[in-house]
Design an enzyme around this catalytic site. Structure first.
Site, mmCIF file in Angstrom:
data_model
loop_
_atom_site.group_PDB
_atom_site.id
_atom_site.type_symbol
_atom_site.label_atom_id
_atom_site.label_comp_id
_atom_site.label_asym_id
_atom_site.label_seq_id
_atom_site.Cartn_x
_atom_site.Cartn_y
_atom_site.Cartn_z
ATOM 1 N N ASN A 299 -0.102 -10.790 -11.017
ATOM 2 C CA ASN A 299 0.420 -10.252 -9.758
ATOM 3 C C ASN A 299 0.249 -8.748 -9.800
ATOM 4 O OD1 ASN A 299 1.206 -12.837 -9.216
ATOM 5 N ND2 ASN A 299 3.408 -12.427 -9.148
ATOM 6 N N TYR B 270 0.667 -5.091 -7.604
ATOM 7 C CA TYR B 270 1.148 -4.367 -6.418
ATOM 8 C C TYR B 270 0.890 -2.873 -6.468
ATOM 9 C CZ TYR B 270 3.361 -8.636 -4.860
ATOM 10 O OH TYR B 270 3.566 -9.915 -4.417
ATOM 11 N N GLU C 249 -0.638 -12.986 -6.864
ATOM 12 C CA GLU C 249 0.048 -12.286 -5.763
ATOM 13 C C GLU C 249 -0.552 -10.908 -5.607
ATOM 14 O OE1 GLU C 249 4.330 -11.864 -5.965
ATOM 15 O OE2 GLU C 249 4.543 -13.948 -6.622
ATOM 16 N N GLU D 199 6.382 -13.836 -13.113
ATOM 17 C CA GLU D 199 6.869 -12.494 -13.427
ATOM 18 C C GLU D 199 8.103 -12.482 -14.332
ATOM 19 O OE1 GLU D 199 7.333 -10.117 -9.936
ATOM 20 O OE2 GLU D 199 5.226 -10.275 -9.386
ATOM 21 N N ARG E 279 0.046 -21.479 -3.074
ATOM 22 C CA ARG E 279 0.894 -21.348 -4.257
ATOM 23 C C ARG E 279 2.357 -21.329 -3.819
ATOM 24 N NH1 ARG E 279 2.733 -16.309 -7.051
ATOM 25 N NH2 ARG E 279 3.640 -17.041 -8.999
ATOM 26 N N HIS F 46 10.272 -19.589 -10.171
ATOM 27 C CA HIS F 46 10.223 -18.321 -9.447
ATOM 28 C C HIS F 46 11.670 -17.863 -9.242
ATOM 29 C CE1 HIS F 46 7.344 -15.816 -6.813
ATOM 30 N NE2 HIS F 46 8.499 -15.172 -6.814
HETATM 31 C C1 FCB Z 1 6.907 -10.075 -6.581
HETATM 32 C C2 FCB Z 1 7.598 -11.416 -6.475
HETATM 33 C C3 FCB Z 1 7.574 -12.005 -5.100
HETATM 34 C C4 FCB Z 1 7.779 -10.953 -4.040
HETATM 35 C C5 FCB Z 1 6.809 -9.822 -4.238
HETATM 36 C C6 FCB Z 1 6.891 -8.747 -3.190
HETATM 37 O O1 FCB Z 1 7.507 -9.339 -7.591
HETATM 38 O O2 FCB Z 1 6.990 -12.341 -7.350
HETATM 39 O O3 FCB Z 1 8.545 -13.013 -5.036
HETATM 40 O O4 FCB Z 1 9.082 -10.528 -4.038
HETATM 41 O O5 FCB Z 1 7.009 -9.241 -5.498
#
Ligand code: FCB
Length: 477
Positions: free
Chosen positions: A309, A311, A382, A181, A92, A136
């Site tokens: 995405n 985290y 992600e 995002e 990607r 992006h």
């Molecule tokens: C996300 C972004 C990516 C990177 C990661 C850690 O928010 O999409 O570009 O910065 O976090």
């Protein structure tokens, strides 16, 4: 260069019953143009908001910029070989808008487009499925000068650019993500200002969020017109939002942040309406007068898949007088109308970004999207972690990153078991890279980049991931 062919980290994959993924599961890794390409002024590329922002004093850690980054623009064939060595099934990447349409309007810069054509050819030549993200975060600066995402016209410009890309590259690309995002583009870019273009105005942030989604809907239509066979989706960054206690006040704080972080995008895109409680929460910021008849129908143009995405999790509490300001994306100004909600840390292990590690939150998030919003295929577009890496005798051992990936892949597997149509997973990131306002100080790569020599060194997590892909699974423990 790298050494991905060496054995996986000892014992990591040897024990326990296997969690096997569906046979066609799309294993990949992700990057973004400004974070890796460099060559900022070459091949006809013009500045984006991130060039201007990173070159403005005080905006990024130590004044770091993406001028050179990982020099991927010049090293692309080697980088694709590295992906092939790791056994990636998909890659990607994002197209840099100011590389292919430098002013944000008008015709194609052929030299820029040719770069992506070569990249796609290399990928296909190695049996790697290209997954193209159209945006992006690198808005051409002239469009920001004309008002940026708070201006409605930017949505139309994005659709026009998307059409150009689909015409030029869509014969070989099946998967397209419109936006990466949009929350970050809108609320970090125009709310807290920690991302480009660095503006700080709650109403502008909300307007930007709307026009990003409008641009998304128009782009879906434009790409479909050019390439009816394309698989189209958006990538949203989602967080489970948990109240810090059982109190009604904390529950309301969680409701507010969930509305701004998640439902602001999920509801318009997948249900064609803004949530009523969000609109009420935002009343002191904006009357939403920028929303025109028909916008929500455009925004909710049917998709083929949804990218998530993931985290971390937000844990929040009701406001108290005189609370300490929060760091980075927790900064009050990126939560218009809900600035006084407190973000609470639970004392659980964190990454080098200070983001709490919460793998069960991935299951929760995927299940929620599936249960509450859509039967469409989902992809984790992600997921990953920054940790401090040390290069010792030509090797980088990164057990914390490896453990993060393992925990989240187990969570992804659990989501599939629970009935979520999860079709793929992209590790963030292939390479260490320019981590936005943090510059090169945060390393997310599975592959270490020595920024002095531009050498690539596969970390132990990369070798482990290669083995996961090869086995199409990992041990349960
Ligand atoms: C996300 C972004 C990516 C990177 C990661 C850690 O928010 O999409 O570009 O910065 O976090």
């Amino acid at each position: 260069m790298s050494n991905p062919a060496s054995p996986p980290a000892v014992g990591v994959l040897d024990a326990g019953p296997a969690l096997t993924f569906p046979p066609d599961f799309l294993w990949g890794a992700a990057t973004a143009a400004y974070q890796i390409e460099g060559a900022a002024t070459e091949g006809g590329r013009a500045p984006s908001i991130w060039d201007i922002f990173s070159h403005t004093e005080g905006r990024t850690v130590a004044g770091h910029t993406g001028d050179v980054a990982c020099d991927h623009y010049h090293r692309m064939p080697d980088d694709v070989r590295l992906m092939a060595d790791l056994g990636l099934r998909s890659y990607r990447f994002s197209v840099s808008w100011p590389r292919v349409q430098p002013g944000g309007t008008g015709g194609v810069n052929q030299e820029g487009m040719d770069f992506y054509r070569r990249l796609i050819d290399e990928l296909l030549g190695h049996g790697i499925e290209p997954w193209l993200t159209l945006y992006h975060w690198d808005l051409p600066q002239p469009l920001e000068d004309a008002g940026g995402w708070p201006a409605r016209d930017t949505a139309a410009r994005f659709a026009e650019y998307s059409h150009l890309v689909a015409e030029a590259l869509g014969d070989r690309v099946k998967y397209f993500t419109t936006l990466n995002e949009p929350w970050c583009s809108a609320f970090l870019g125009y709310g807290s200002g920690v991302h480009a273009p660095g503006r700080r105005d709650g109403a502008d942030a909300v307007r930007a969020g709307h026009h990003l989604m409008l641009g998304h809907g128009l782009a879906v239509q434009a790409v479909r017109a050019a390439r009816p066979e394309a698989q189209l989706g958006i990538t949203v960054n989602l967080y489970p939002v948990t109240p810090a206690s059982g109190s009604a006040a904390d529950a309301d704080a969680a409701r507010r942040i969930d509305a701004l972080a998640n439902r602001f995008f999920l509801d318009p895109v997948l249900r064609g309406a803004y949530p009523a409680d969000l609109v009420a929460d935002l009343r002191q910021v904006t009357d939403m007068g920028h929303v025109r008849d028909g916008d929500l129908a455009t925004i909710s143009t049917p998709l083929d898949m949804v990218g998530v995405n993931y985290y971390s999790r937000h844990v929040v509490a009701a406001p108290v007088e005189g609370a300490e300001p929060e760091p980075y994306w927790r900064a009050p100004s990126c939560w218009p109308g809900s600035e006084d909600v407190r973000f609470v840390t639970r004392g659980v292990p964190v990454t080098d970004m200070d983001w709490e590690i919460d793998a069960p939150g991935l299951v929760e998030t995927l299940e929620r999207v599936h249960r509450e919003y859509t039967d469409l295929p989902l992809y984790v577009t992600e997921n990953g972690s920054a940790f401090v890496d040390e290069l010792v005798d030509g090797r980088v051992d990164d057990p914390d990153r490896l453990a993060y990936f393992a925990a989240h892949l187990r969570a992804a597997h659990a989501a599939i078991e629970a009935g979520v149509p999860l079709k793929g997973y992209f590790a963030w990131s292939l390479l260490d890279n320019f981590e936005w306002a943090w510059g090169y100080t945060k390393r997310f790569g599975m592959v270490y980049v020595d920024y002095d020599s531009q050498a690539r060194i596969a970390k132990s997590s990369a070798r482990w991931y290669a083995d996961v892909i090869r086995r199409n699974g990992l041990p349960a423990q």
